[in-house]
Design an enzyme around this catalytic site. Structure first.
Site, short mmCIF file in Angstrom:
data_model
loop_
_atom_site.label_atom_id
_atom_site.label_comp_id
_atom_site.label_asym_id
_atom_site.label_seq_id
_atom_site.Cartn_x
_atom_site.Cartn_y
_atom_site.Cartn_z
N ASP A 121 10.92 -32.39 92.04
CA ASP A 121 11.06 -33.71 91.42
C ASP A 121 11.69 -33.52 90.04
O ASP A 121 11.66 -32.42 89.47
CB ASP A 121 9.70 -34.42 91.29
CG ASP A 121 8.72 -33.68 90.38
OD1 ASP A 121 8.64 -32.44 90.47
OD2 ASP A 121 8.02 -34.34 89.58
N GLU A 188 5.53 -32.54 89.74
CA GLU A 188 5.19 -31.77 88.53
C GLU A 188 5.38 -32.61 87.28
O GLU A 188 4.60 -32.54 86.35
CB GLU A 188 6.05 -30.50 88.46
CG GLU A 188 5.61 -29.50 87.39
CD GLU A 188 6.13 -29.78 85.99
OE1 GLU A 188 5.59 -29.22 85.03
OE2 GLU A 188 7.09 -30.56 85.85
ZN LIG Z 1 9.74 -28.48 85.29
#
Ligand SMILES: [Zn+2]
Length: 483
Positions: A121, A188
């Protein structure tokens, strides 16, 4: 008599200089000798694959309702098409739909398994900055020197780098001795609670304890450490925790025409001023001390003299490091007042004042110890103090085979670079993986442009083609270095 004293002083001085200079000259390098790399890589293929990966808009938004998961599906399909050998030879488990665990079975069931981690992501492009980009943020444009776009550095270089390395090794007939887990989180940038945390839960349920996990983290940069001309690459052996401190005071508000000498707003303000004045205790031990132990032998003489004699110069070094926000942050838990709530009307004293202080926690401190420190520093029983958040991660070893393998692979890829441990002040998925691994390391195996850190979540994120190719070489070497 006078002569004797002078002779003694001179003698002590000579012994002192002799001792400290000898200590400086005897400093032994902690860098392994770089070995020649022999991989032949299809460079065009790697660059094109990174470019294609960047075009897929796997954007994480703080508000999860805004996330377009069809892009995440698209990314997972792209991986299956692009890495056929990996998908034939490794098993794939989808965790919570979008996070991925690839298991590459080793030949020796007794060898401890390891994990290589990255996230696919990316952060959004800030509204209004789209046109500041020299190349469109999700274009994946390839120019003479760079691949452009959001995620090139953070962290599609990791996902593509690891998968290119695995694909190439399978092609060459390589079989790892130990099980290798490739762990790719999908959230994340918004904390990793649905991705890396769930991957870790799965590993725990399956009783899989990894010898180590290597995730994104410190990169190789130039002009960072004074007294060192060479590039320095830093491997995070720990990351700071993050907590929010709430200071609250309530009581009679009354009319602003007859205020008490101390009001609620004044109380909280005073408390914050005291905290900023006093600060939390600085720590010279742990990862920051280790950083200097690794870089000191490589410094020019003057700096080396100081850093090889920390027994004497530590107070001076500490003072210098605390003088700048960036270096102070690796020495102590930090205090950042972020929210202040009080009052609604210009002529009414508020019944309640409340402030939030964002604190980044050193491994040497705990939320409990910080709460005690805060209460002691503000010394005001009318203020209620609460602390909520995450402790710092555990500190991983620098003397085991895992750290040495990462350091060796980094040196093989960048023979001029000094590779050292440090404490990461930003958060990563590694804090989750620490629950399923003896040690966790945080390293981005790329040479960063000087302003690369700002570009990472900002405008004009890009990676040099050379750094992308070397990332693949690094992961191949690391997999073969880990015994
Ligand atoms: Zn990162």
């Amino acid at each position: 008599m006078k002569k004797k004293i002078i002779i003694s002083i001179v003698a002590i001085f000579v012994i002192f200089i002799g001792f400290t200079v000898t200590k400086t000259l005897l400093a032994k390098s902690k860098q392994p000798t770089a070995k020649q790399q022999t991989h032949t890589l299809d460079e065009n293929r790697i660059i094109n694959n990174l470019s294609s990966a960047v075009k897929i808009k796997t954007i994480s938004y703080e508000n999860r309702d805004q996330i377009d998961y069809s892009e995440f599906d698209k990314f997972i399909r792209f991986l299956a098409e692009t890495y056929p050998l990996v998908h034939e030879n490794l098993s794939l488990e989808r965790i919570n739909e979008y996070s991925l665990i690839y298991r590459w079975e080793g030949t020796n069931p007794k060898a401890r398994p390891i994990g290589l981690a990255a996230h696919y992501d990316v952060v959004p492009v800030l509204k209004g900055t789209e046109n500041d980009w020299e190349e469109e943020a999700f274009s994946g444009t390839i120019t003479e020197e760079f691949v452009w776009g959001r995620g090139t550095l953070d962290d599609k270089v990791g996902v593509i780098g690891i998968l290119e390395a695995a694909e190439q090794l399978v092609k060459e007939g390589y079989q790892p001795p130990q099980d290798i887990y490739l762990l790719f989180g999908h959230d994340e940038e918004i904390g990793g609670d649905e991705g890396a945390a769930k991957i870790t839960d799965y590993l725990n349920e399956q009783n899989i304890q990894l010898a180590y996990v290597m995730d994104e983290g410190g990169a190789i940069v130039t002009n960072m450490v004074p007294g060192i001309k060479a590039p320095v690459g830093v491997i995070g052996v720990a990351e700071k925790g993050m907590a929010d401190v709430t200071l609250t005071t309530t009581g009679s508000g009354g009319h602003s025409s007859q205020p008490a000498t101390i009001t609620n707003v004044g109380r909280i303000s005073k408390a914050i001023a005291k905290l900023e004045e006093q600060q939390f205790k600085a720590h010279f031990d742990g990862p920051t001390k280790e950083l200097f132990e690794f870089v000191a032998p490589e410094m020019s003489f003057g700096y080396k003299y100081v850093f090889e004699n920390t027994w004497l110069f530590q107070p001076v070094i500490t003072k210098i490091l605390l003088g700048k926000p960036a270096t102070a942050a690796v020495m102590r838990s930090t205090i950042a007042p972020t929210i202040f709530h009080a009052g609604e009307k210009a002529n009414v004293l508020p019944e309640k004042a409340q402030a939030n202080i964002n604190v980044r926690v050193m491994p040497q401190d705990t939320l409990e110890s910080l709460q005690k420190d805060i209460e002691k520093i503000i010394d005001d029983e009318a203020i209620d103090v609460t602390v909520e958040g995450n402790e710092a991660s555990p500190v991983s070893s620098t003397s085991n085979g895992a750290f040495q393998a990462i350091q060796q692979a980094a040196r093989d890829t960048y023979p001029d670079a000094i590779i050292a441990p440090y404490i990461m002040i930003a958060g990563s998925d590694a804090k989750h993986y620490a629950r399923a691994a003896d040690d966790t390391y945080r390293f981005l195996p790329i040479m960063m442009e000087e302003d690369g850190l700002q570009k990472m979540h900002g405008t004009n994120e890009r990676i040099t083609k050379d750094a992308m190719i070397k990332a693949v070489a690094f992961y191949m070497t690391l997999l073969q270095e880990t015994k």
